[in-house]
Every structure is written in structure tokens, then in C-alpha cells.
Motif scaffolding. Structure first.
Motif, PDB file in Angstrom:
ATOM      1  N   CYS A 191     122.596  93.929  34.588  1.00  0.00           N
ATOM      2  CA  CYS A 191     123.870  93.736  35.291  1.00  0.00           C
ATOM      3  C   CYS A 191     124.997  93.462  34.296  1.00  0.00           C
ATOM      4  CB  CYS A 191     123.768  92.584  36.282  1.00  0.00           C
ATOM      5  SG  CYS A 191     125.319  92.265  37.167  1.00  0.00           S
ATOM      6  N   PRO A 192     126.080  94.264  34.320  1.00  0.00           N
ATOM      7  CA  PRO A 192     127.162  94.085  33.351  1.00  0.00           C
ATOM      8  C   PRO A 192     128.303  93.200  33.843  1.00  0.00           C
ATOM      9  CG  PRO A 192     127.501  96.140  34.504  1.00  0.00           C
ATOM     10  CD  PRO A 192     126.260  95.512  35.095  1.00  0.00           C
ATOM     11  N   ALA A 193     128.161  92.613  35.043  1.00  0.00           N
ATOM     12  CA  ALA A 193     129.254  91.824  35.621  1.00  0.00           C
ATOM     13  C   ALA A 193     129.604  90.632  34.734  1.00  0.00           C
ATOM     14  CB  ALA A 193     128.879  91.342  37.022  1.00  0.00           C
ATOM     15  N   LYS A 194     130.887  90.398  34.541  1.00  0.00           N
ATOM     16  CA  LYS A 194     131.338  89.341  33.631  1.00  0.00           C
ATOM     17  C   LYS A 194     130.849  87.963  34.060  1.00  0.00           C
ATOM     18  CE  LYS A 194     135.515  91.664  31.941  1.00  0.00           C
ATOM     19  NZ  LYS A 194     136.993  91.640  31.861  1.00  0.00           N
ATOM     20  N   MET A 195     130.909  87.670  35.361  1.00  0.00           N
ATOM     21  CA  MET A 195     130.487  86.349  35.832  1.00  0.00           C
ATOM     22  C   MET A 195     129.002  86.121  35.576  1.00  0.00           C
ATOM     23  SD  MET A 195     133.011  84.564  36.839  1.00  0.00           S
ATOM     24  CE  MET A 195     132.154  83.269  37.721  1.00  0.00           C
ATOM     25  N   VAL A 196     128.202  87.171  35.762  1.00  0.00           N
ATOM     26  CA  VAL A 196     126.769  87.068  35.518  1.00  0.00           C
ATOM     27  C   VAL A 196     126.497  86.896  34.027  1.00  0.00           C
ATOM     28  CG1 VAL A 196     124.582  88.336  35.612  1.00  0.00           C
ATOM     29  CG2 VAL A 196     126.127  88.367  37.581  1.00  0.00           C
ATOM     30  N   ASN A 197     127.146  87.708  33.204  1.00  0.00           N
ATOM     31  CA  ASN A 197     126.934  87.633  31.760  1.00  0.00           C
ATOM     32  C   ASN A 197     127.432  86.322  31.177  1.00  0.00           C
ATOM     33  OD1 ASN A 197     127.695  91.193  31.278  1.00  0.00           O
ATOM     34  ND2 ASN A 197     125.849  90.197  32.038  1.00  0.00           N
ATOM     35  N   LYS A 198     128.511  85.786  31.754  1.00  0.00           N
ATOM     36  CA  LYS A 198     129.061  84.522  31.276  1.00  0.00           C
ATOM     37  C   LYS A 198     128.057  83.387  31.422  1.00  0.00           C
ATOM     38  CE  LYS A 198     133.171  81.584  31.829  1.00  0.00           C
ATOM     39  NZ  LYS A 198     134.428  81.383  32.617  1.00  0.00           N
ATOM     40  N   SER A 199     127.225  83.480  32.468  1.00  0.00           N
ATOM     41  CA  SER A 199     126.209  82.447  32.684  1.00  0.00           C
ATOM     42  C   SER A 199     124.860  82.859  32.078  1.00  0.00           C
ATOM     43  CB  SER A 199     126.047  82.155  34.178  1.00  0.00           C
ATOM     44  OG  SER A 199     125.680  83.330  34.888  1.00  0.00           O
ATOM     45  N   LYS A 200     124.913  83.794  31.123  1.00  0.00           N
ATOM     46  CA  LYS A 200     123.745  84.209  30.339  1.00  0.00           C
ATOM     47  C   LYS A 200     122.687  84.907  31.184  1.00  0.00           C
ATOM     48  CE  LYS A 200     124.458  80.550  26.932  1.00  0.00           C
ATOM     49  NZ  LYS A 200     123.888  79.385  26.226  1.00  0.00           N
ATOM     50  N   GLY A 201     123.134  85.672  32.178  1.00  0.00           N
ATOM     51  CA  GLY A 201     122.219  86.444  33.001  1.00  0.00           C
ATOM     52  C   GLY A 201     122.463  87.925  32.851  1.00  0.00           C
ATOM     53  N   GLY A 202     121.573  88.730  33.443  1.00  0.00           N
ATOM     54  CA  GLY A 202     121.750  90.172  33.438  1.00  0.00           C
ATOM     55  C   GLY A 202     121.770  90.759  32.040  1.00  0.00           C
ATOM     56  N   ALA A 203     122.781  91.593  31.763  1.00  0.00           N
ATOM     57  CA  ALA A 203     122.852  92.309  30.488  1.00  0.00           C
ATOM     58  C   ALA A 203     123.028  91.387  29.290  1.00  0.00           C
ATOM     59  CB  ALA A 203     123.990  93.333  30.536  1.00  0.00           C
ATOM     60  N   ALA A 204     123.504  90.157  29.510  1.00  0.00           N
ATOM     61  CA  ALA A 204     123.658  89.220  28.385  1.00  0.00           C
ATOM     62  C   ALA A 204     122.326  88.985  27.671  1.00  0.00           C
ATOM     63  CB  ALA A 204     124.234  87.892  28.876  1.00  0.00           C
ATOM     64  N   LEU A 205     121.228  89.089  28.422  1.00  0.00           N
ATOM     65  CA  LEU A 205     119.914  88.859  27.828  1.00  0.00           C
ATOM     66  C   LEU A 205     119.478  89.990  26.901  1.00  0.00           C
ATOM     67  CD1 LEU A 205     118.186  87.350  30.967  1.00  0.00           C
ATOM     68  CD2 LEU A 205     118.664  86.150  28.837  1.00  0.00           C
ATOM     69  N   LEU A 206     120.147  91.128  26.957  1.00  0.00           N
ATOM     70  CA  LEU A 206     119.813  92.224  26.050  1.00  0.00           C
ATOM     71  C   LEU A 206     120.025  91.832  24.589  1.00  0.00           C
ATOM     72  CD1 LEU A 206     121.489  95.126  28.053  1.00  0.00           C
ATOM     73  CD2 LEU A 206     119.032  94.620  27.924  1.00  0.00           C
ATOM     74  N   GLN A 207     120.802  90.790  24.379  1.00  0.00           N
ATOM     75  CA  GLN A 207     121.037  90.285  23.025  1.00  0.00           C
ATOM     76  C   GLN A 207     119.915  89.355  22.560  1.00  0.00           C
ATOM     77  OE1 GLN A 207     125.672  89.437  22.748  1.00  0.00           O
ATOM     78  NE2 GLN A 207     124.913  88.973  24.802  1.00  0.00           N
ATOM     79  N   HIS A 208     118.934  89.090  23.451  1.00  0.00           N
ATOM     80  CA  HIS A 208     117.886  88.113  23.147  1.00  0.00           C
ATOM     81  C   HIS A 208     116.518  88.667  23.559  1.00  0.00           C
ATOM     82  CE1 HIS A 208     121.151  85.277  22.438  1.00  0.00           C
ATOM     83  NE2 HIS A 208     121.658  85.623  23.611  1.00  0.00           N
ATOM     84  N   PRO A 209     115.975  89.629  22.823  1.00  0.00           N
ATOM     85  CA  PRO A 209     114.687  90.229  23.193  1.00  0.00           C
ATOM     86  C   PRO A 209     113.541  89.221  23.311  1.00  0.00           C
ATOM     87  CG  PRO A 209     115.787  91.560  21.533  1.00  0.00           C
ATOM     88  CD  PRO A 209     116.587  90.295  21.660  1.00  0.00           C
ATOM     89  N   GLU A 210     113.566  88.173  22.504  1.00  0.00           N
ATOM     90  CA  GLU A 210     112.494  87.177  22.582  1.00  0.00           C
ATOM     91  C   GLU A 210     112.513  86.468  23.932  1.00  0.00           C
ATOM     92  OE1 GLU A 210     109.339  84.750  22.061  1.00  0.00           O
ATOM     93  OE2 GLU A 210     109.886  86.489  20.859  1.00  0.00           O
ATOM     94  N   LEU A 211     113.702  86.162  24.444  1.00  0.00           N
ATOM     95  CA  LEU A 211     113.810  85.523  25.754  1.00  0.00           C
ATOM     96  C   LEU A 211     113.402  86.501  26.862  1.00  0.00           C
ATOM     97  CD1 LEU A 211     114.479  83.099  27.482  1.00  0.00           C
ATOM     98  CD2 LEU A 211     116.919  83.691  27.309  1.00  0.00           C
ATOM     99  N   ILE A 212     113.756  87.766  26.708  1.00  0.00           N
ATOM    100  CA  ILE A 212     113.298  88.786  27.655  1.00  0.00           C
ATOM    101  C   ILE A 212     111.773  88.797  27.706  1.00  0.00           C
ATOM    102  CG2 ILE A 212     113.090  91.285  27.988  1.00  0.00           C
ATOM    103  CD1 ILE A 212     116.009  91.554  27.176  1.00  0.00           C
ATOM    104  N   TYR A 213     111.155  88.756  26.530  1.00  0.00           N
ATOM    105  CA  TYR A 213     109.689  88.717  26.456  1.00  0.00           C
ATOM    106  C   TYR A 213     109.140  87.509  27.235  1.00  0.00           C
ATOM    107  CZ  TYR A 213     105.043  87.816  24.533  1.00  0.00           C
ATOM    108  OH  TYR A 213     103.707  87.539  24.410  1.00  0.00           O
TER     109      TYR A 213
END
Length: 315
Positions: free
Chosen positions: A98-120
Motif C-alpha cells: 500500500c503506497p498511501a501516505k498515512m499508512v506509510n507514515k505509520s510504518k505500514g504497507g509499502a514502508a516495510l519494503l525498506q525492511h526485508p528482515e521485518l518482512i521476513y
């Protein structure tokens, strides 16, 4: 070929799922996301977003529905995945796109693409928490900004034990720009990954679907925005069916209007029908005229009356 009706936050609710799965031979629907923060959510949160849970978690036409979760805490994601599956969801999908700013601001959706270890960690926690025969899927973009990041992200998801993966072939920064679609990365993912891959992005007609499958070698396709531009897009893509005629679309809008005003979102009907027309006018010039004629109305009755009059005129 499997064709899946994908999630669109604030657009593809259970009423629209009823309409579109009644028209199309979709193999699966994925819901809008359930936002998970720091607790196990009560049952009514799941059933409000996915009332199909009360009826075998299928639409009335029999299409299975899979709940999607969005969150960044592995333990709470797992707890809520268990609840969703216990309620009857046909598998569990995790939103990393999800690319929505409000979602990414709270470290959800696409923001997690920057953290593969957390995705794992999130995928593994969900996988470990629910029965092995239940599908755990994930939906990603190619990365936050650099599409090369997709390989590390996909590896994290595969190593965590996911069952299948949907790839929206743009980065977060690529938004929804047609020029940013990069199907070639899905082909490279297929070469490196053993997971079944569902391709998503810029599939507007039958030829787009065929071109995507040819280039990506994907195992299935997911349609989202296009399903609102062309209501029978699922069958267009899957069976090369002709695009629905405008007069049939008018009938469909009246059916949708009855769903909406009788449903739990009836108060929002004027905004909802205008929102749908904004998609329809990408395909149908007549939808643009209809949109301009009803946009001044803020009550359901005059809008429905206008659409009914339009139907009578077409006859």
C-alpha cells in the motif's frame, strides 16, 4: 488461468465484490486490509469488512474471499492471522504494497519494503501460527524506490515460508504511472523464486493480460483498478469476452445503487457512485456525461432517478 480480483482500499468493499463476482469468473477476491497495530482485534472488525465470513467466506456467486492484514508487529499480525483463519478466511494475505501516505507514515504497507528482515519476521510469524494447509500470501511492490530491491524482499518472503506472492510491478515511488511498470522484474523474480507468482499492474484488457503472462511467465493475474473501468474485466482477461456494452453498465449501476442504499454504507452512496463513475469514464465516454450531470446531487434519490431515466431513454 487464475484471475484474482485484488484489493482497493475504500473502493472494493463487500458490496462491490458481490456485483463484480456475480459478473465475472474470478478465482479469488482479496479484501481491503484490516489494520493491525498492537492488539488482537475483535471478531466484528473482521466481519464488518468481510461479511462473507458469515457465509463460508464466499460471495453469493461462490467466489472465495481471502482477508488481508496490514501491520508491522510480527506477533500481533500472527495473532490476528489466526483469528481471521478461525473465522473462515480462505487463506491470509499480508499487505506490503500500500503506497498511501498515512499508512506509510505509520510504518505500514509499502514502508516495510525498506525492511526485508521485518518482512521476513512478519511472514514467518503468520506462517508458524496458522495450519500448514492454509495459504499465506503476500502482496508487494518492487521496492520503495529501487526495483532491484525486489530480489531481497522476495527472498525474505520465500524463506519465511509463504505459499504464494503477488507482485505489483512498480516501486512505491512509481505510484500508478503507466510509464513506471516494470514487468521484466517479475520475469526475473520467477527465475530466482520457487513461489507461485501473481502479476499485478497495468492489465486493462485481454491483450494486456496475455502480454503480461508472456513476458513475466507469471502463474496468475490480479486486476484492481481496471475492474472498475470495465465491470466484466475478469472475463475479458480470462476468456477474451467482449467489453460490456454501455446499456448493460447502466443496468449494473442501478443494481449497485440498490445494494448501496440498502447496505450499511447507504449514507455514502452519492460519493460512492461518483467514485465509480470516475473509473468508468476511463472506458466509456457516456460515463463522463453522466458524471457531469449528477455531480451536483448530494442525495441518493435524484441520482437514482437520473440513472433510471437514462435507462428508459436507452430503451
Amino acid at each position: 488461468m487464475r484471475v484474482i480480483l485484488g484489493p482497493m482500499e475504500g473502493v472494493l468493499d463487500h458490496l462491490m465484490r458481490e456485483i463484480l463476482t456475480n459478473l465475472n469468473d474470478y478465482d479469488l477476491c482479496v479484501t481491503e486490509f484490516v489494520r493491525v497495530v498492537d492488539r488482537l482485534l475483535p471478531e466484528h472488525v473482521f466481519t464488518r469488512l468481510c461479511p462473507e465470513l458469515l457465509h463460508g467466506c464466499t460471495t453469493r456467486s461462490g467466489t472465495p474471499v481471502r482477508l488481508q492484514l496490514l501491520g508491522q508487529d510480527p506477533n500481533w499480525m500472527a495473532e490476528n492471522a489466526v483469528r481471521a483463519v478461525e473465522l473462515g478466511s480462505h487463506g491470509m494475505d499480508i499487505n506490503f504494497g500500500c503506497p498511501a501516505k498515512m499508512v506509510n507514515k505509520s510504518k505500514g504497507g509499502a514502508a516495510l519494503l525498506q525492511h526485508p528482515e521485518l518482512i521476513y519476521q512478519i511472514v514467518k510469524s503468520c506462517r508458524d501460527a496458522i495450519p500448514k494447509d492454509i495459504t499465506v500470501s503476500a502482496k508487494i511492490r518492487l521496492g520503495w524506490e529501487d526495483p532491484q530491491d525486489c530480489f531481497e524482499i522476495v527472498d525474505a518472503i520465500e524463506q519465511a515460508g509463504a505459499t504464494e506472492l503477488t507482485v505489483h510491478a512498480r516501486t512505491k515511488m512509481g505510484g500508478y504511472k503507466a510509464s513506471e511498470i516494470k514487468w521484466e522484474y517479475i520475469e526475473q523474480i520467477k527465475q530466482r523464486c520457487q513461489l507461485p507468482i501473481i502479476a499485478n499492474g497495468e492489465i486493462w484488457n485481454y491483450q494486456d493480460g496475455q502480454d503480461c503472462l508472456t513476458q513475466t511467465k507469471a502463474d496468475a493475474l490480479m486486476v484492481c483498478r481496471g475492474a472498475f473501468n470495465v465491470p466484466n474485466l475478469g472475463n475479458v482477461v480470462k476468456h477474451n469476452q467482449a467489453v460490456m456494452a454501455w446499456e448493460k453498465v447502466v443496468d449494473l449501476m442501478l443494481d449497485y445503487s440498490m445494494y448501496e442504499i440498502e447496505g450499511d454504507k447507504g449514507l455514502y452512496y452519492p460519493n460512492r457512485i461518483k467514485q465509480w463513475l470516475a473509473y468508468l469514464r476511463q472506458e466509456y465516454a457516456q460515463a463522463d456525461d453522466l458524471f457531469r450531470n449528477i455531480r451536483r446531487f448530494n442525495k441518493a434519490e435524484p441520482i437514482i432517478d437520473y440513472i433510471q431515466a437514462l435507462k428508459d431513454q436507452i430503451k
